[in-house]
Design an enzyme around this catalytic site. Structure first.
Site, PDB file in Angstrom:
ATOM      1  N   GLY A  20       0.790  -1.237   0.000  1.00  0.00           N
ATOM      2  CA  GLY A  20       0.000   0.000   0.000  1.00  0.00           C
ATOM      3  C   GLY A  20       0.816   1.278   0.000  1.00  0.00           C
ATOM      4  N   LYS A  21       2.113   1.171  -0.313  1.00  0.00           N
ATOM      5  CA  LYS A  21       2.960   2.365  -0.308  1.00  0.00           C
ATOM      6  C   LYS A  21       2.477   3.394  -1.327  1.00  0.00           C
ATOM      7  CE  LYS A  21       6.739   0.064  -1.259  1.00  0.00           C
ATOM      8  NZ  LYS A  21       6.118  -1.262  -1.426  1.00  0.00           N
ATOM      9  N   ASP A  92       8.774   7.916  -5.027  1.00  0.00           N
ATOM     10  CA  ASP A  92       8.286   6.529  -4.964  1.00  0.00           C
ATOM     11  C   ASP A  92       9.363   5.607  -5.526  1.00  0.00           C
ATOM     12  OD1 ASP A  92       6.604   4.427  -4.365  1.00  0.00           O
ATOM     13  OD2 ASP A  92       5.176   4.792  -5.994  1.00  0.00           O
ATOM     14  N   GLU A  93       9.329   4.353  -5.150  1.00  0.00           N
ATOM     15  CA  GLU A  93      10.297   3.337  -5.606  1.00  0.00           C
ATOM     16  C   GLU A  93      11.727   3.810  -5.358  1.00  0.00           C
ATOM     17  OE1 GLU A  93       9.266   0.475  -6.407  1.00  0.00           O
ATOM     18  OE2 GLU A  93       7.204   0.747  -7.104  1.00  0.00           O
TER      19      GLU A  93
HETATM   20  P1  ADP Z   1       2.912  -0.946  -3.061  1.00  0.00           P
HETATM   21  O1  ADP Z   1       3.181   0.396  -3.662  1.00  0.00           O
HETATM   22  O2  ADP Z   1       3.389  -1.091  -1.641  1.00  0.00           O
HETATM   23  O3  ADP Z   1       3.376  -2.079  -3.944  1.00  0.00           O
HETATM   24  P2  ADP Z   1       0.131  -0.478  -3.791  1.00  0.00           P
HETATM   25  O4  ADP Z   1      -0.404   0.746  -3.088  1.00  0.00           O
HETATM   26  O5  ADP Z   1       0.541  -0.306  -5.220  1.00  0.00           O
HETATM   27  O6  ADP Z   1       1.324  -1.112  -2.925  1.00  0.00           O
HETATM   28  O7  ADP Z   1      -0.951  -1.644  -3.772  1.00  0.00           O
HETATM   29  C1  ADP Z   1      -1.671  -2.005  -2.640  1.00  0.00           C
HETATM   30  C2  ADP Z   1      -2.851  -2.840  -3.110  1.00  0.00           C
HETATM   31  O8  ADP Z   1      -2.404  -4.089  -3.617  1.00  0.00           O
HETATM   32  C3  ADP Z   1      -3.819  -3.222  -2.029  1.00  0.00           C
HETATM   33  O9  ADP Z   1      -4.719  -2.185  -1.751  1.00  0.00           O
HETATM   34  C4  ADP Z   1      -4.529  -4.432  -2.642  1.00  0.00           C
HETATM   35  O10 ADP Z   1      -5.583  -4.016  -3.478  1.00  0.00           O
HETATM   36  C5  ADP Z   1      -3.473  -5.023  -3.576  1.00  0.00           C
HETATM   37  N1  ADP Z   1      -2.895  -6.305  -3.152  1.00  0.00           N
HETATM   38  C6  ADP Z   1      -2.534  -7.310  -3.986  1.00  0.00           C
HETATM   39  N2  ADP Z   1      -1.952  -8.317  -3.319  1.00  0.00           N
HETATM   40  C7  ADP Z   1      -1.935  -7.966  -2.005  1.00  0.00           C
HETATM   41  C8  ADP Z   1      -1.426  -8.585  -0.808  1.00  0.00           C
HETATM   42  N3  ADP Z   1      -0.841  -9.790  -0.829  1.00  0.00           N
HETATM   43  N4  ADP Z   1      -1.553  -7.933   0.354  1.00  0.00           N
HETATM   44  C9  ADP Z   1      -2.163  -6.717   0.394  1.00  0.00           C
HETATM   45  N5  ADP Z   1      -2.644  -6.074  -0.699  1.00  0.00           N
HETATM   46  C10 ADP Z   1      -2.538  -6.688  -1.897  1.00  0.00           C
HETATM   47 MG    MG Z   2       4.352   0.991  -5.293  1.00  0.00          MG
END
Ligand code: ADP
Ligand code: MG
Length: 190
Positions: A20-21, A92-93
């Site tokens: 969720g970042k 980000d990233e």
């Molecule tokens: P990050 O930037 O940390 O990769 P994102 O904000 O892009 O995270 O994505 C978060 C979303 O990913 C969650 O709201 C959910 O819809 C989805 N998701 C997919 N797989 C998972 C998981 N294993 N745990 C939690 N969320 C997940």
């Molecule tokens: Mg991300």
């Protein structure tokens, strides 16, 4: 509305993929913008998962405009950020930027009175420290560790497991190549 005095700050958001970042960053951009802050979002060009568009894009399709910068040359944006009058800069990233250079950029922006918010992966697929994220976390004024859900057991996940794509530390992908897992369920791709 009365605002607190201009003061630089570093906030770091760390967590595995899918924690969720990016979603959190998009929400922050919306709220800060509504409050009247000038927000700039920056991401490294290597993250081309959504067709190299000028935006950050979460796994659940939340998006927000971003400036794309060569991860090896993050210093090129410092001057334009400073002259833009931005109060908040979102990175980000952050693990994909050159480690030493992005730390330097973050500290320079903070010293200039900007609130820097950096989000990134703490660990790579081998559970090794990833880029600048761990060091930035140590330098941060505010820290937020996010968790995903372990796709094997449903508990809190702090790691990212690679399913395919070779053995380089940096292999860009999303749910096609990675899952989030807890420490005990994490396997190192070989
Ligand atoms: P990050 O930037 O940390 O990769 P994102 O904000 O892009 O995270 O994505 C978060 C979303 O990913 C969650 O709201 C959910 O819809 C989805 N998701 C997919 N797989 C998972 C998981 N294993 N745990 C939690 N969320 C997940
Ligand atoms: Mg991300």
């Amino acid at each position: 509305m009365k605002r607190s005095k201009k003061k630089g700050k570093l906030t770091v958001i760390a967590g595995p993929m899918f924690s969720g970042k990016t979603g959190k960053l998009v929400a922050m951009v919306e709220v800060f913008t509504r409050m009247g802050y000038k927000v700039l979002t920056v991401k490294p060009s290597i993250d081309n998962r959504y067709g190299a568009k000028s935006e950050i894009h979460s796994h659940d399709n939340k998006r927000s405009k971003a400036i794309i910068v060569d991860g090896q040359k993050p210093a090129t944006i410092v001057e334009s950020i400073l002259s833009s009058g931005a109060n908040k800069v979102i990175l980000d990233e952050v693990q994909f930027f050159d480690k030493r250079k992005i730390i330097d950029v973050a500290l320079k922006l903070k010293a200039a009175g900007i609130h820097v918010i950096a989000a990134g992966l703490l660990y790579d697929y081998q559970r090794k420290p990833f880029g600048a994220t761990p060091d930035l976390l140590g330098l941060a004024d505010e820290r937020l560790e996010l968790f995903a859900i372990c796709q094997r057991c449903g508990s809190l996940a702090r790691h990212t497991e690679r399913l395919k794509g070779g053995k380089g530390q940096v292999v860009v992908g999303a749910a096609d190549k990675y899952i989030a897992v807890c420490e005990s369920d994490h396997k190192i791709y070989r």
